[in-house]
Design an enzyme around this catalytic site. Structure first.
Site, short mmCIF file in Angstrom:
data_model
loop_
_atom_site.label_atom_id
_atom_site.label_comp_id
_atom_site.label_asym_id
_atom_site.label_seq_id
_atom_site.Cartn_x
_atom_site.Cartn_y
_atom_site.Cartn_z
N THR A 193 19.56 40.16 18.22
CA THR A 193 19.77 37.75 17.90
C THR A 193 22.17 37.58 17.73
O THR A 193 22.37 39.03 17.19
CB THR A 193 19.78 37.75 16.48
OG1 THR A 193 18.16 38.04 16.16
CG2 THR A 193 20.51 36.47 16.01
N LYS B 210 17.70 30.92 18.13
CA LYS B 210 17.47 31.98 17.19
C LYS B 210 17.75 31.77 15.79
O LYS B 210 17.11 31.98 14.38
CB LYS B 210 17.61 33.53 17.62
CG LYS B 210 17.94 34.32 16.46
CD LYS B 210 16.22 35.04 16.29
CE LYS B 210 16.32 35.78 15.24
NZ LYS B 210 14.94 36.00 14.72
N ASN C 78 16.13 31.04 11.58
CA ASN C 78 15.85 31.81 10.64
C ASN C 78 17.10 31.05 10.15
O ASN C 78 17.28 31.23 8.38
CB ASN C 78 17.41 33.23 11.30
CG ASN C 78 16.16 34.42 11.64
OD1 ASN C 78 15.07 34.25 11.99
ND2 ASN C 78 16.47 35.71 11.93
N GLY D 205 16.26 38.78 1.28
CA GLY D 205 17.06 40.25 1.62
C GLY D 205 16.83 40.54 3.19
O GLY D 205 15.54 39.39 4.12
N CYS E 162 17.92 40.25 9.20
CA CYS E 162 18.32 39.27 9.51
C CYS E 162 18.49 38.28 8.46
O CYS E 162 19.67 37.52 8.97
CB CYS E 162 16.99 38.58 9.98
SG CYS E 162 16.02 40.31 11.18
N LYS F 143 10.72 43.22 1.14
CA LYS F 143 9.93 42.65 1.57
C LYS F 143 8.25 43.54 1.71
O LYS F 143 8.37 44.87 1.84
CB LYS F 143 9.19 41.58 2.36
CG LYS F 143 9.17 42.27 3.52
CD LYS F 143 9.07 40.53 5.00
CE LYS F 143 8.93 41.15 6.21
NZ LYS F 143 8.51 40.06 7.45
N ARG G 76 17.25 46.76 4.38
CA ARG G 76 18.54 45.88 4.57
C ARG G 76 18.47 45.22 3.36
O ARG G 76 17.33 44.09 3.92
CB ARG G 76 18.39 45.98 5.80
CG ARG G 76 18.80 47.56 7.07
CD ARG G 76 19.21 46.85 7.86
NE ARG G 76 17.32 46.73 8.62
CZ ARG G 76 17.58 47.13 9.54
NH1 ARG G 76 19.15 47.21 10.76
NH2 ARG G 76 16.19 46.90 10.64
N1 LIG Z 1 14.06 44.00 12.68
C1 LIG Z 1 14.26 42.76 12.48
O1 LIG Z 1 13.71 42.11 11.67
C2 LIG Z 1 14.80 41.68 13.72
C3 LIG Z 1 13.81 40.49 14.14
C4 LIG Z 1 14.59 39.77 15.55
C5 LIG Z 1 14.95 39.93 16.15
N2 LIG Z 1 16.27 41.12 15.11
C6 LIG Z 1 17.31 41.58 15.85
O2 LIG Z 1 16.95 42.31 16.75
C7 LIG Z 1 18.43 43.52 16.49
C8 LIG Z 1 18.20 44.95 16.55
O3 LIG Z 1 17.71 45.15 15.41
P1 LIG Z 1 16.82 45.93 14.61
O4 LIG Z 1 16.48 45.81 13.42
O5 LIG Z 1 16.44 46.79 15.79
O6 LIG Z 1 18.38 46.75 14.92
P2 LIG Z 1 17.94 48.94 14.71
O7 LIG Z 1 19.59 48.69 13.69
O8 LIG Z 1 16.70 48.73 13.92
O9 LIG Z 1 17.90 49.46 15.82
C9 LIG Z 1 19.24 49.18 16.59
C10 LIG Z 1 19.12 50.30 17.89
O10 LIG Z 1 20.17 50.69 18.23
C11 LIG Z 1 20.73 51.45 18.77
N3 LIG Z 1 21.69 51.89 20.16
C12 LIG Z 1 23.18 51.59 19.29
N4 LIG Z 1 24.15 51.93 20.17
C13 LIG Z 1 23.26 51.65 21.74
C14 LIG Z 1 23.07 51.99 22.64
N5 LIG Z 1 24.65 51.78 22.86
N6 LIG Z 1 22.79 52.08 23.15
C15 LIG Z 1 21.33 52.52 23.14
N7 LIG Z 1 20.79 52.44 22.07
C16 LIG Z 1 22.09 51.92 20.86
C17 LIG Z 1 20.67 52.36 17.56
O11 LIG Z 1 20.66 53.95 17.06
C18 LIG Z 1 19.42 51.70 16.83
O12 LIG Z 1 18.35 52.87 17.16
C19 LIG Z 1 19.56 42.63 15.78
O13 LIG Z 1 20.45 42.03 16.55
C20 LIG Z 1 18.95 41.99 14.84
O14 LIG Z 1 19.85 41.23 14.31
C21 LIG Z 1 15.84 42.50 14.22
#
Ligand SMILES: NC(=O)c1ccc[n+]([C@@H]2O[C@H](COP(=O)([O-])OP(=O)(O)OC[C@H]3O[C@@H](n4cnc5c(N)ncnc54)[C@H](O)[C@@H]3O)[C@@H](O)[C@H]2O)c1
Length: 446
Positions: free
Chosen positions: A121, A210, A214, A263, A266, A327, A334
């Site tokens: 995002t 996006k 949200n 919470g 996102c 949830k 987080r």
């Molecule tokens: N969690 C959700 O429900 C959700 C839903 C939709 C969108 N998003 C978006 O998706 C994105 C990722 O969210 P998430 O919850 O999966 O994050 P997360 O923190 O669970 O995972 C991120 C991963 O990226 C890795 N990383 C960081 N730098 C890196 C690099 N240079 N090369 C390779 N890997 C690297 C980290 O080690 C980690 O494993 C965010 O922008 C978030 O806003 C999340």
């Protein structure tokens, strides 16, 4: 198709496993070596229904692989997903350092045309920044390789992430490039058979879509929480109001549950980031600012209710907490309301005795071992010797508890229910002080 996914978090891992399960050849790259090692052993770092067998199976049959070798990852995929975190910067705007680091990595190692997909995002304009970064690195390498940056935001819900990715409501793709469009169609064709779920638009609109989604959902929650506060003060029952308005098909029943605040990884950060984006272009996003401030106040409510009941005397009290994750059906803590509650309780000198079906390991990881936190094995043992019970997460196993046991176990017959799981009238009859959210019959007035 050969696919590479940078970032093995909630989004990257689920997306990668789902793409692998339909036959794509997927390599996941992460900088966290221990995560990669554990995944290769079949240990999944997060709790998400259906994810473990999917990852284990696709890894076993060679469709899914994990590595810390970025060069290998870049070489592998015709499409390169960026699915790394975009946490809030100090001022609340989205921190793009991980996204841009991946862009740099891709540009450093690419030797043939690539399609780079922003799955994280990211604020409007990020695809341009990713393009600029890649162009700069390529020109420093004296290379002129074609690439396209596509915005493809993810809409999965934690707790239902696998099924959301398997059967997405929509697949939003921001690109104005014909070839990128065709590749995205091919990539997602297995998920697009029943009807066309793909919505193509320009890159900036996809990026904003996006945040708009949200922010709309967060707005619904804060709206209902504001109504619940009014209901308390006016002697109305928000649950009756919820049914009354949900029956209007223009409003609907979804996402209008009052509670102890939103919470997760996102909503809080995405609302904040869009507020900062707006400030950056001299626009005052009055509605979004209100959504944030209502949510902030709502998260203090559980503590305020306890504090009211114990007349500011919480030092030495033991508080049973049911639910730690933000949830149900996830171990993600987080920005969880439980964290706000526990930290306020510790500040006031109280102790926490908590139970959660999935998030206790995560809680231990966040807070470490401390005298004022006991993580216990069952919801019943959380009650032992406790002075009050607070419900922070609506896990289904908390819905119909043994009230007799609760009554016998607690030193004070008080339940603070942040999710409106119980009937205030029944609890009153059983002699409990019951603080729900916006319930006319509950004692809550904080
Ligand atoms: N969690 C959700 O429900 C959700 C839903 C939709 C969108 N998003 C978006 O998706 C994105 C990722 O969210 P998430 O919850 O999966 O994050 P997360 O923190 O669970 O995972 C991120 C991963 O990226 C890795 N990383 C960081 N730098 C890196 C690099 N240079 N090369 C390779 N890997 C690297 C980290 O080690 C980690 O494993 C965010 O922008 C978030 O806003 C999340």
């Amino acid at each position: 198709m050969k696919v590479t996914v940078f970032g093995i978090g909630y989004v990257g891992l689920v997306q990668a496993a789902v793409l692998a399960s339909v036959g794509h050849d997927v390599v996941c790259v992460d900088i966290d070596a221990s995560k990669v090692e554990e995944l290769k052993k079949g240990n999944i770092p997060i709790y998400e229904p259906g994810l473990t067998p999917l990852v284990q199976e696709t890894y076993k049959n060679g469709q899914l692989n994990f590595t810390i070798d970025a060069k290998l990852g870049v070489t592998h995929g015709e499409v390169q997903f960026i699915a790394v975190g975009t946490p809030p910067d100090e001022d609340g705007s989205a921190d793009l350092k991980y996204v841009l680091a991946v862009a740099e990595t891709i540009a450093t190692h690419m030797n043939e045309p690539k399609i780079i997909i922003d799955k994280s995002t990211v604020p409007v304009g990020t695809a341009d920044k990713v393009s600029a970064k890649i162009s700069a690195v390529l020109s420093s390498r004296n290379e002129n390789i074609t690439f396209n940056v596509v915005s493809n935001p993810e809409f999965l819900k934690e707790g239902a992430a696998v099924s959301d990715c398997m059967k997405p409501d929509r697949i939003v793709v921001g690109t104005s490039n014909e070839h990128a469009r065709d590749v995205m169609r091919e990539l997602y064709a297995p998920f697009n058979r029943n009807h066309d779920r793909m919505i193509f638009m320009d890159v900036r609109s996809a990026e904003l879509t996006k945040y708009a989604a949200n922010c709309m959902l967060a707005t619904k929650i804060s709206f209902m929480n504001e109504m619940s506060n009014l209901a308390e003060l006016l002697g109305a029952d928000i649950e009756a109001v919820r049914h009354g308005i949900g029956s209007d098909s223009r409003i609907g029943y979804q996402f209008i549950y009052p509670g102890c605040g939103y919470g997760g990884s996102c909503f809080p950060k995405d609302v904040q980031a869009l507020v900062r984006t707006a400030h950056g272009i001299d626009y005052k996003p009055a509605l979004l600012e209100a959504v944030e401030s209502v949510n902030y106040a709502q998260k203090q409510k559980l503590f305020n209710n306890l504090n009211t009941y114990f007349k500011g005397n919480l030092a030495g009290k033991i508080i049973a907490v049911w639910g730690l994750s933000f949830k149900p059906q996830t171990d993600d803590m987080r920005e969880a309301s439980a964290m706000v509650l526990m930290e306020s309780l510790w500040q006031a000198g109280a102790k926490v005795q908590a139970y959660d079906p999935e998030a206790m390991e995560e809680c231990q990881r966040i807070y470490g071992v401390r005298d004022d936190l006991a993580l216990v094995g069952t919801k019943e043992s959380a009650l032992n010797g406790a002075d009050a019970l607070v419900i922070c997460t609506e896990w289904s196993q908390f819905r119909a508890p043994d009230f007799e046991l609760i009554s016998q176990s607690l030193n004070h017959k008080i339940i603070v229910d942040g999710r409106n799981l119980y009937d205030p009238k029944l609890l009153k009859q059983r002699g409990f002080a019951y603080y729900g959210i916006g319930r006319g019959d509950s004692v809550s007035k904080s």
